[in-house]
Design an enzyme around this catalytic site. Sequence first.
Site, PDB file in Angstrom:
ATOM      1  N   THR A   1      -7.863  -2.152   1.776  1.00 19.68           N
ATOM      2  CA  THR A   1      -7.220  -3.029   0.782  1.00 19.68           C
ATOM      3  C   THR A   1      -7.734  -4.471   0.865  1.00 19.68           C
ATOM      4  OG1 THR A   1      -5.307  -1.586   0.955  1.00 19.68           O
ATOM      5  CG2 THR A   1      -5.003  -3.634  -0.274  1.00 19.68           C
TER       6      THR A   1
ATOM      7  N   HIS B   1      -1.614  10.963  -0.742  1.00 18.85           N
ATOM      8  CA  HIS B   1      -1.292  10.097  -1.883  1.00 18.85           C
ATOM      9  C   HIS B   1      -0.885  10.958  -3.084  1.00 18.85           C
ATOM     10  CE1 HIS B   1      -4.333   6.941  -0.161  1.00 18.85           C
ATOM     11  NE2 HIS B   1      -3.318   7.181   0.637  1.00 18.85           N
TER      12      HIS B   1
ATOM     13  N   ASP C   1       2.205   2.618   3.324  1.00 19.55           N
ATOM     14  CA  ASP C   1       1.353   3.798   3.128  1.00 19.55           C
ATOM     15  C   ASP C   1       1.349   4.706   4.353  1.00 19.55           C
ATOM     16  OD1 ASP C   1      -0.874   5.316   1.811  1.00 19.55           O
ATOM     17  OD2 ASP C   1      -2.018   4.520   3.507  1.00 19.55           O
TER      18      ASP C   1
ATOM     19  N   SER D   1      -7.196   4.086  -1.078  1.00 20.30           N
ATOM     20  CA  SER D   1      -6.934   2.643  -1.100  1.00 20.30           C
ATOM     21  C   SER D   1      -8.192   1.832  -1.378  1.00 20.30           C
ATOM     22  CB  SER D   1      -6.319   2.192   0.221  1.00 20.30           C
ATOM     23  OG  SER D   1      -5.029   2.732   0.348  1.00 20.30           O
TER      24      SER D   1
ATOM     25  N   ASP E   1       0.847  -1.190   0.000  1.00 19.60           N
ATOM     26  CA  ASP E   1       0.000   0.000   0.000  1.00 19.60           C
ATOM     27  C   ASP E   1       0.887   1.247   0.000  1.00 19.60           C
ATOM     28  OD1 ASP E   1      -1.899   2.068   0.639  1.00 19.60           O
ATOM     29  OD2 ASP E   1      -3.228   0.510   1.396  1.00 19.60           O
TER      30      ASP E   1
ATOM     31  N   ASP F   1      -1.457   0.035  -4.736  1.00 20.00           N
ATOM     32  CA  ASP F   1      -2.734   0.657  -5.086  1.00 20.00           C
ATOM     33  C   ASP F   1      -2.545   2.105  -5.528  1.00 20.00           C
ATOM     34  OD1 ASP F   1      -1.903   1.296  -2.536  1.00 20.00           O
ATOM     35  OD2 ASP F   1      -3.842   0.933  -1.581  1.00 20.00           O
ATOM     36  N   HIS F   2      -1.455   2.719  -5.047  1.00 20.35           N
ATOM     37  CA  HIS F   2      -1.110   4.119  -5.363  1.00 20.35           C
ATOM     38  C   HIS F   2       0.212   4.406  -4.672  1.00 20.35           C
ATOM     39  CE1 HIS F   2      -2.055   4.997  -1.216  1.00 20.35           C
ATOM     40  NE2 HIS F   2      -3.177   4.310  -1.377  1.00 20.35           N
TER      41      HIS F   2
ATOM     42  N   HIS G   1       2.666   8.495   4.625  1.00 11.83           N
ATOM     43  CA  HIS G   1       1.827   9.615   5.075  1.00 11.83           C
ATOM     44  C   HIS G   1       2.552  10.430   6.139  1.00 11.83           C
ATOM     45  CE1 HIS G   1      -2.062   9.148   3.141  1.00 11.83           C
ATOM     46  NE2 HIS G   1      -2.085   7.862   3.413  1.00 11.83           N
TER      47      HIS G   1
ATOM     48  N   GLU H   1      -0.987  -8.105   1.937  1.00 14.45           N
ATOM     49  CA  GLU H   1      -0.786  -6.662   1.925  1.00 14.45           C
ATOM     50  C   GLU H   1       0.264  -6.190   2.929  1.00 14.45           C
ATOM     51  OE1 GLU H   1      -3.674  -4.055   3.640  1.00 14.45           O
ATOM     52  OE2 GLU H   1      -3.039  -2.365   2.412  1.00 14.45           O
TER      53      GLU H   1
HETATM   54 MG    MG Z   1      -4.212  -0.766   2.710  1.00  8.94          MG
HETATM   55 ZN    ZN Z   2      -2.986   6.196   2.397  1.00 14.09          ZN
END
Ligand code: MG
Ligand code: ZN
Length: 382
Positions: free
Chosen positions: A153, A342, A273, A100, A59, A315-316, A277, A268
Amino acid sequence: MLMMVVVFATTAVSGQENYKDKHEKLIYENKDFHDVKTYDTDKIKFKKKPENIILLIGDGMGVAQVFMGITANKGMLNIVNMKDIGFSKTQSADHYITDSAAGGTALACGVKTNNHHIGVDADGKKVKTILEIAEENGKATGLVSTSAITHATPASFVAHTPDRGEYEEIAKQLVNSGIDVFIGGGYDFFANRSDKGDLIKKLEKKGYNMYTCLDSVPDNIEGKLGVLTAPKHNPPLPKRGNLLTDATEEAIKVLNKDAKDGFFLMIEGSQIDWASHQNDVAYITMEMLDFDKAIGVALEYAAKHKNTLVIVTADHETGGLSNHGIDIETGKVKGGFSTGGHTGIMVPVFAFGPGAELFRGIYENTEIFHKMLYLYNFKSDK
Ligand code: MG
Ligand code: ZN
């Protein structure tokens, strides 16, 4: 360095919800190097098409997160073995920058949907997931996550709701999904619910062996397995230990028993992620290396069984991370960030095993679903 680890372990947030509380940390010196096996993919006689697919989602993992891991592990990661590489365009139906939920749904269901939607299209209509289609076709299925198993996710593979925040509803839908093994946080959404329902009991009635700790899972369990490893999200590293690799091994072990008809497994690395952040290079590096260790477990299985396709993607991207050094010889890394959110940049797709060459090029994230469907010889639902 020890100071940094301790501070990080006690102050790290437990979820994406708190991402605005970022605490910028730009330099980290890795000391925890992991061994990487190398595979000569040209020499492995893979089957023509896969019976098993292991999809690993980092993620928030863009190219810079991957290269931060490569730098921190002195130039080598398991992911480097994956020679078929492409890029996925992550835009959602209603935003240039996806979340996500829409990102996960694109991978799981092959449709562009709105941000916050899980397993439904942009009109809110339920769309079948690759996991559900695999299940219907007699394959064994599994989910592993370092967040709560009800988080966006993993939820995208077993649930259908326009609102990613409906964790209790997502838990309920997971119970009815027919999934064979799931390992992740989120115990409270099953056991301490506002409707007072006891989904653990329900799962046990359906034949699941339920645990709250991987260590207590006996060697040879019969039937399905659910391990809810935290009340909500799993803690970040180093507190989490080897949860992700242990969970990956356990899930593959359970699914391998049913390998006659093949399996689908999604794993995952959720907190790449959250770390991004927070613009926290130490946290990103640790999560990236942890994710790569899980990739190593998947590759080892695929190299041995030859009927298993491993796909690694995201996912990004998160953070607009860039690599500012410092030293591949020592594993010291420095990052820079352009955002606490993101970004809309393409994310890498790595593939290894039968059908891997289909993942070359630049394509929409939804194509990954359709490629998996094709490789499994399933018909597209669209
Ligand atoms: Mg996730
Ligand atoms: Zn995020």
